[in-house]
Write a protein that holds these residues in place. Sequence first.
Motif, PDB file in Angstrom:
ATOM      1  N   UNK A  49      56.148  58.775  32.555  1.00  0.00           N
ATOM      2  CA  UNK A  49      55.971  57.328  32.506  1.00  0.00           C
ATOM      3  C   UNK A  49      55.174  56.824  33.707  1.00  0.00           C
ATOM      4  N   UNK A  50      54.192  55.957  33.452  1.00  0.00           N
ATOM      5  CA  UNK A  50      53.438  55.276  34.509  1.00  0.00           C
ATOM      6  C   UNK A  50      53.400  53.788  34.195  1.00  0.00           C
ATOM      7  N   UNK A  51      53.725  52.972  35.201  1.00  0.00           N
ATOM      8  CA  UNK A  51      53.677  51.521  35.079  1.00  0.00           C
ATOM      9  C   UNK A  51      52.795  50.990  36.194  1.00  0.00           C
ATOM     10  N   UNK A  52      51.858  50.103  35.859  1.00  0.00           N
ATOM     11  CA  UNK A  52      50.937  49.581  36.868  1.00  0.00           C
ATOM     12  C   UNK A  52      50.669  48.102  36.625  1.00  0.00           C
ATOM     13  N   UNK A  53      50.363  47.397  37.708  1.00  0.00           N
ATOM     14  CA  UNK A  53      50.044  45.968  37.628  1.00  0.00           C
ATOM     15  C   UNK A  53      48.996  45.635  38.668  1.00  0.00           C
ATOM     16  N   UNK A  54      48.182  44.635  38.375  1.00  0.00           N
ATOM     17  CA  UNK A  54      47.230  44.154  39.362  1.00  0.00           C
ATOM     18  C   UNK A  54      47.067  42.637  39.223  1.00  0.00           C
ATOM     19  N   UNK A  55      46.672  42.026  40.311  1.00  0.00           N
ATOM     20  CA  UNK A  55      46.414  40.588  40.349  1.00  0.00           C
ATOM     21  C   UNK A  55      45.143  40.352  41.150  1.00  0.00           C
ATOM     22  N   UNK A  56      44.363  39.348  40.740  1.00  0.00           N
ATOM     23  CA  UNK A  56      43.152  39.015  41.481  1.00  0.00           C
ATOM     24  C   UNK A  56      42.847  37.537  41.392  1.00  0.00           C
ATOM     25  N   UNK A  57      42.071  37.050  42.379  1.00  0.00           N
ATOM     26  CA  UNK A  57      41.696  35.641  42.404  1.00  0.00           C
ATOM     27  C   UNK A  57      40.292  35.490  42.960  1.00  0.00           C
ATOM     28  N   UNK A  58      39.479  34.667  42.260  1.00  0.00           N
ATOM     29  CA  UNK A  58      38.156  34.271  42.728  1.00  0.00           C
ATOM     30  C   UNK A  58      38.241  32.867  43.322  1.00  0.00           C
ATOM     31  N   UNK A  59      37.636  32.679  44.473  1.00  0.00           N
ATOM     32  CA  UNK A  59      37.426  31.345  45.025  1.00  0.00           C
ATOM     33  C   UNK A  59      35.978  30.961  44.771  1.00  0.00           C
TER      34      UNK A  59
END
Length: 309
Positions: free
Chosen positions: A254-264
Amino acid sequence: MKKVLFATTALVASAGFASAEISISGFAEMGVTGGDYYGVGADDLQFHNDIGINVDMSGETDGGLTFGAHMELDDTNGAGAINGHWAADNESVFISGAFGTLTLGETDGAFDKRLKEVALAGGSIADDETIHAGYNGNSGLDGSQDNQILRYDYTFGDFGFSASLEQDSNGAGSDDIWGVGVSYNADMGGIGLGFGLGYQTNSINDVVGVSLAADFGNGFEAAVNYSDLDGVVVNGMPTDSHIGVGVAYSMDALTVAANWGEYDYVGAGSQDGYGLVVNYDLGGGATVVAGYGDGDYDASYSLGLSLSF
């Protein structure tokens, strides 16, 4: 994940060449997808399938120089399309020796080569975790001209250096894209750290980026990157900067991954998004994958099988 279908090695009798090898690998996907992409998609669940073939060629001269080429073949069926045709993508050629490696083609520039992306696990069948409104794959200015990139790479110990050039598509040279990047890998108390720094410029923009990645050796990984984008147009808007964060955890299959990003954006607020992916390895090249992406103006999801050959 290495996806090998078969590989052959043939000795070449012509003078100056020692041997050559052609390797062919492939993948296939089946499942369902849905979502709303910047207000133009449909929320209805749709069947999805995709097939791709990768071709890698390599050889070595009698003098010890290695050379090779890479090409990807993919069917062009989109959502709702029944019949498509095969198209080549990401073609590149390289030559390598004690001097380093020189690569030419549709490849990463020095900026992208040395920075770490925050998508830390195998992708979903619809790439939900990397198409949301806040994701940046560290491409910098790559592809904004003719997408034919010449890149030089040299590695010494834990250090890596790259330099690249993408020429102005009209041949005038006024908007040539130059890039440099460096990376360094270190082990600190059993934690594997990777540092990246990149710079790209044309006659208009100067892009600078940094990344830090950590492998804790217990199945947990994390990465963060930041780019000063100097007005580069992203999602139709001049962009000031971008920040991204990613985490992943693997245990057995099992592999669980998450990412978050923001542009200004320049004088126009910001836009962010996040992506999730869950993979369960069935063995033998088959993986159950689920993905979800959500952000300003877009959302998508998928579930299916990813098959490697």
